[in-house]
Design an enzyme around this catalytic site. Sequence first.
Site, short mmCIF file in Angstrom:
data_model
loop_
_atom_site.label_atom_id
_atom_site.label_comp_id
_atom_site.label_asym_id
_atom_site.label_seq_id
_atom_site.Cartn_x
_atom_site.Cartn_y
_atom_site.Cartn_z
N ASP A 14 0.86 -1.19 0.00
CA ASP A 14 0.00 0.00 0.00
C ASP A 14 0.89 1.24 0.00
OD1 ASP A 14 -2.18 1.64 0.10
OD2 ASP A 14 -2.72 1.18 2.17
N ASP A 108 -2.80 2.53 -6.16
CA ASP A 108 -1.80 2.62 -5.09
C ASP A 108 -1.71 1.40 -4.18
OD1 ASP A 108 -4.29 3.06 -3.98
OD2 ASP A 108 -3.60 4.58 -2.58
N GLU A 109 -2.38 0.30 -4.52
CA GLU A 109 -2.26 -0.89 -3.68
C GLU A 109 -2.51 -2.15 -4.49
OE1 GLU A 109 -5.29 -1.57 -0.67
OE2 GLU A 109 -6.56 -0.03 -1.58
#
Length: 366
Positions: A14, A108-109
């Site tokens: 993350d 983003d993860e």
Amino acid sequence: MESDIPLRKIIHVDMDAFYASVEQMDFPELKGKAIAVGGSEQRGVVSAASYEARKFGVKSAMSGAQAKRNCPELIFVKPRFDRYKDISKQIRKIFFDYTDLVEPLSLDEAYLDVTVNKKGNPSASLIAEEIRSRILKEVGLTASAGISINKFIAKVASDYNKPNGQKTVNPEDVLPFLEALDIRKFYGVGKVTAEKMYQLGIYTGKDLKLKSLEYLDSHFGKSGQYYYHVVRGIHNSEVKPNRIRKSLAAERTFSENLSSEIFMLEKLELIAEEVSKRLKRNKVAGKTITLKIKYSDFTLQTRSKTLLYFISDAHLIMDTVKTLLIQEELSNSVRLLGISISNLNTEKQDKKLEQKSVSVQLQFKF
């Protein structure tokens, strides 16, 4: 832990305050300052906040006006999604150096299954450290990671030592870790559910574990079974590299509230064009059209209609949106409109990927 439950080595990576961190990296004058990506002091909603802003209670989905009240020094920055996508691709390229089993959740993860990996490294913890180090060196951003036996625990663990940290939960530590965890930290337990659990005397994983499956079913419906299993460390969902998109959407927040349906239709036509472009770019079509309306008092309303056929054309989308808009009287002036298309023709292609699993052994180290 039951001995017949398959174990995997899962990493959840993350990025730390991704959008805001990209802006601070690209514009050094923003480093160390409280910034919010998206929104403005007058209008809009915060998409992301730097850690400096979070100290003042600024967070995503907060109105720009509230964010500014919380942090008078807050700097608003317009989002640059093309830039975020480019950096996300760089990060995913690093992931694929270790495994092909990469399941992105957003820009983003992502989840990574490194049970069997390209480096032949038996330690998922060391792999996570190496990935985070490479992201910092090659991209210039920090990332946090959670490592454990399944996606649920890895997801929870990645938030444990943020920012720029990681947390490993070994098989023998899973149950103690979950029992001690605040119920608000359980992935899938939102604010409303947490409040309901508090009212029922459920504050930690240990409290949740004491409740029977029948009790949880009666109070939380279909989610009851999910809570019953995850608190026992059971979550058998595999990392799916070919995640099938379930919906596409676009929305707009307006600088001035709209009170006339004529003006709203003009805005909706532009939004429908954007949705149509995204559908065609992804070579998909959908049957269910949903109109999203956020009023000036921030109340939210959605109206949906499912067709008998798949569509992607902007004019056909608008035909349905028009009927949804006029099906009932508006309750207030409108600050945001959105259109989403779901029930896509990709859902038939959603095939499960077979993965190798490992029998549960306490010596299965991370």
